[in-house]
Write a protein that holds these residues in place. Structure first.
Motif, short mmCIF file in Angstrom:
data_model
loop_
_atom_site.label_atom_id
_atom_site.label_comp_id
_atom_site.label_asym_id
_atom_site.label_seq_id
_atom_site.Cartn_x
_atom_site.Cartn_y
_atom_site.Cartn_z
N LYS A 4 0.81 -1.22 0.00
CA LYS A 4 0.00 0.00 0.00
C LYS A 4 0.84 1.26 0.00
O LYS A 4 1.81 1.38 0.76
N CYS A 5 0.41 2.21 -0.81
CA CYS A 5 0.99 3.54 -0.79
C CYS A 5 0.65 4.17 0.57
O CYS A 5 -0.46 4.02 1.06
N LEU A 6 1.61 4.88 1.15
CA LEU A 6 1.36 5.45 2.48
C LEU A 6 0.43 6.65 2.43
O LEU A 6 -0.14 7.04 3.44
N CYS A 7 0.24 7.21 1.27
CA CYS A 7 -0.65 8.37 1.16
C CYS A 7 -2.07 7.97 0.80
O CYS A 7 -2.99 8.14 1.60
N CYS A 8 -2.28 7.41 -0.39
CA CYS A 8 -3.65 7.09 -0.83
C CYS A 8 -4.11 5.72 -0.33
O CYS A 8 -5.29 5.40 -0.38
N GLU A 9 -3.17 4.89 0.10
CA GLU A 9 -3.43 3.55 0.64
C GLU A 9 -3.96 2.54 -0.39
O GLU A 9 -4.51 1.51 -0.02
N ILE A 24 7.15 6.94 -7.32
CA ILE A 24 6.06 7.91 -7.26
C ILE A 24 4.75 7.19 -7.56
O ILE A 24 4.59 6.56 -8.61
N CYS A 25 3.84 7.30 -6.63
CA CYS A 25 2.56 6.60 -6.78
C CYS A 25 1.77 7.19 -7.95
O CYS A 25 1.56 8.39 -8.02
N PRO A 26 1.31 6.34 -8.87
CA PRO A 26 0.55 6.83 -10.03
C PRO A 26 -0.86 7.29 -9.67
O PRO A 26 -1.50 7.98 -10.45
N VAL A 27 -1.32 6.92 -8.49
CA VAL A 27 -2.69 7.27 -8.08
C VAL A 27 -2.76 8.61 -7.33
O VAL A 27 -3.70 9.37 -7.49
N CYS A 28 -1.74 8.88 -6.51
CA CYS A 28 -1.79 10.13 -5.72
C CYS A 28 -0.57 11.03 -5.93
O CYS A 28 -0.55 12.16 -5.49
N PHE A 29 0.47 10.51 -6.57
CA PHE A 29 1.71 11.23 -6.86
C PHE A 29 2.59 11.48 -5.64
O PHE A 29 3.50 12.30 -5.65
ZN LIG Z 1 -0.61 6.82 -3.52
#
Ligand SMILES: [Zn+2]
Length: 83
Positions: A4-9, A24-29
């Protein structure tokens, strides 16, 4: 299994959180910042994310759909297998 991304999860990280250097997360950057003292600390400023904290980034994601309003054109919706 993705992590899991720590920002958008959403599960966007291809390997362990601690191993995704510069990802870099493609969903939340949000850039996965492995250089923080504690990556899970909501109040610590992330140098990789222009001194933003995870707390701010999460708020922004809820509001704009990206960790920063500036990145709304850089992100995409999460895929089914990332939920
Ligand atoms: Zn994310």
């Amino acid at each position: 299994m993705k992590e899991k991304c720590l920002c958008c999860e959403y599960k966007t990280l291809p390997k362990k959180v601690s191993e995704c250097v510069g990802f870099i997360c493609p969903v939340c950057f949000w850039e996965n910042d492995v250089f923080m003292n504690n990556m899970y600390d909501l109040k610590e400023k992330s140098d990789c994310n222009r001194s933003m904290t995870l707390e701010q980034a999460r708020k922004n994601y809820k509001k704009y759909g990206a960790c920063d309003e500036e990145f709304i054109n850089n992100v995409r919706k999460p895929n089914k297998d990332e939920m």
